[in-house]
Design a protein around this motif. Structure first.
Motif, PDB file in Angstrom:
ATOM      1  N   PHE A  92       0.835  -1.208   0.000  1.00  0.00           N
ATOM      2  CA  PHE A  92       0.000   0.000   0.000  1.00  0.00           C
ATOM      3  C   PHE A  92       0.869   1.256   0.000  1.00  0.00           C
ATOM      4  O   PHE A  92       0.662   2.170  -0.795  1.00  0.00           O
ATOM      5  CB  PHE A  92      -0.922  -0.029   1.229  1.00  0.00           C
ATOM      6  CG  PHE A  92      -1.713   1.220   1.438  1.00  0.00           C
ATOM      7  CD1 PHE A  92      -2.938   1.393   0.818  1.00  0.00           C
ATOM      8  CD2 PHE A  92      -1.253   2.229   2.271  1.00  0.00           C
ATOM      9  CE1 PHE A  92      -3.681   2.547   1.014  1.00  0.00           C
ATOM     10  CE2 PHE A  92      -1.982   3.389   2.471  1.00  0.00           C
ATOM     11  CZ  PHE A  92      -3.204   3.546   1.835  1.00  0.00           C
ATOM     12  N   LEU A  93       1.863   1.293   0.886  1.00  0.00           N
ATOM     13  CA  LEU A  93       2.712   2.480   1.010  1.00  0.00           C
ATOM     14  C   LEU A  93       3.602   2.680  -0.213  1.00  0.00           C
ATOM     15  O   LEU A  93       3.806   3.817  -0.658  1.00  0.00           O
ATOM     16  CB  LEU A  93       3.555   2.397   2.282  1.00  0.00           C
ATOM     17  CG  LEU A  93       2.766   2.489   3.590  1.00  0.00           C
ATOM     18  CD1 LEU A  93       3.674   2.257   4.788  1.00  0.00           C
ATOM     19  CD2 LEU A  93       2.047   3.822   3.695  1.00  0.00           C
ATOM     20  N   PHE A  94       4.138   1.596  -0.773  1.00  0.00           N
ATOM     21  CA  PHE A  94       4.955   1.712  -1.979  1.00  0.00           C
ATOM     22  C   PHE A  94       4.141   2.231  -3.155  1.00  0.00           C
ATOM     23  O   PHE A  94       4.597   3.093  -3.909  1.00  0.00           O
ATOM     24  CB  PHE A  94       5.616   0.386  -2.344  1.00  0.00           C
ATOM     25  CG  PHE A  94       6.858   0.088  -1.555  1.00  0.00           C
ATOM     26  CD1 PHE A  94       7.926   0.975  -1.551  1.00  0.00           C
ATOM     27  CD2 PHE A  94       6.949  -1.068  -0.817  1.00  0.00           C
ATOM     28  CE1 PHE A  94       9.066   0.710  -0.820  1.00  0.00           C
ATOM     29  CE2 PHE A  94       8.087  -1.351  -0.090  1.00  0.00           C
ATOM     30  CZ  PHE A  94       9.158  -0.456  -0.083  1.00  0.00           C
ATOM     31  N   LEU A  95       2.940   1.709  -3.329  1.00  0.00           N
ATOM     32  CA  LEU A  95       2.087   2.183  -4.421  1.00  0.00           C
ATOM     33  C   LEU A  95       1.707   3.644  -4.208  1.00  0.00           C
ATOM     34  O   LEU A  95       1.736   4.443  -5.154  1.00  0.00           O
ATOM     35  CB  LEU A  95       0.831   1.319  -4.538  1.00  0.00           C
ATOM     36  CG  LEU A  95      -0.145   1.707  -5.654  1.00  0.00           C
ATOM     37  CD1 LEU A  95       0.523   1.599  -7.022  1.00  0.00           C
ATOM     38  CD2 LEU A  95      -1.386   0.837  -5.602  1.00  0.00           C
ATOM     39  N   LEU A  96       1.382   4.007  -2.987  1.00  0.00           N
ATOM     40  CA  LEU A  96       1.035   5.393  -2.675  1.00  0.00           C
ATOM     41  C   LEU A  96       2.204   6.330  -2.961  1.00  0.00           C
ATOM     42  O   LEU A  96       2.028   7.386  -3.577  1.00  0.00           O
ATOM     43  CB  LEU A  96       0.603   5.515  -1.209  1.00  0.00           C
ATOM     44  CG  LEU A  96       0.200   6.906  -0.741  1.00  0.00           C
ATOM     45  CD1 LEU A  96      -1.064   7.359  -1.463  1.00  0.00           C
ATOM     46  CD2 LEU A  96      -0.029   6.892   0.757  1.00  0.00           C
TER      47      LEU A  96
END
Length: 170
Positions: A43-47
């Motif tokens: 989630f954080l990498f995509l964000l």
């Protein structure tokens, strides 16, 4: 990004065990599990990747105007599609991580005699991974067409000759 979501799917909580404590209360116990961390990481990498792209392109709202034509139209289409797949991917990843964290950190009371402990539905993280891949592909195409449209606009602005021929009528 997609790899973390796939790993989260492999390590998601599959089944809890039913336990009865000393006060004769029956509940489900789930083993600690790393799938939640993988889901949050994806989630954080995509964000951060999507935020970086929107920062570089200024979210198409600020900066140089886009040249009219095919590149501009395609960049708008890929921009919108990228946001849609981004939202779906983020929803799948955060929902899977949240549901998995609930199962691994909390107990559910069991009042029925024939009960199975809930588990995270198979495929939640895989759906997130698929949409992460779609988002990455759309982001590449968006940036490609966006940069082409901005470079064409810069060339057209520097043009000094009139584009419409004017004739004198008396």
């Amino acid at each position: 990004m997609g790899g973390a979501a796939e790993e989260a799917e492999k390590r998601r909580q599959r089944l809890g065990s039913i336990v009865t404590d000393s006060s004769n209360t029956t509940f489900c116990v789930y083993d600690s599990d790393i799938a939640t961390g993988y889901g949050v990481g994806a989630f954080l990498f995509l964000l951060s990747g999507h935020s970086l792209l929107m920062g570089v392109t200024r979210c198409m709202c600020f900066g140089a105007p886009l040249a009219p034509g095919g590149s501009r139209a395609w960049s708008i289409i890929y921009f919108a599609s990228s946001w849609i797949t981004f939202a779906i991917a983020e929803a799948c990843l955060i929902a899977g991580a949240t549901k998995n964290a609930y199962h691994t950190k909390y107990r559910d009371m069991v009042y029925a005699g024939n009960w199975t402990c809930q588990s995270l539905r198979k495929g939640v993280f895989i759906a997130g991974a698929v949409f992460v891949v779609f988002t990455m592909i759309l982001n590449v195409y968006f940036y490609m067409y966006y940069s082409k449209a901005t470079s064409q606009a810069a060339k057209r602005i520097s043009k000094t000759t009139p584009s419409v021929g004017m004739t004198g009528y008396a």
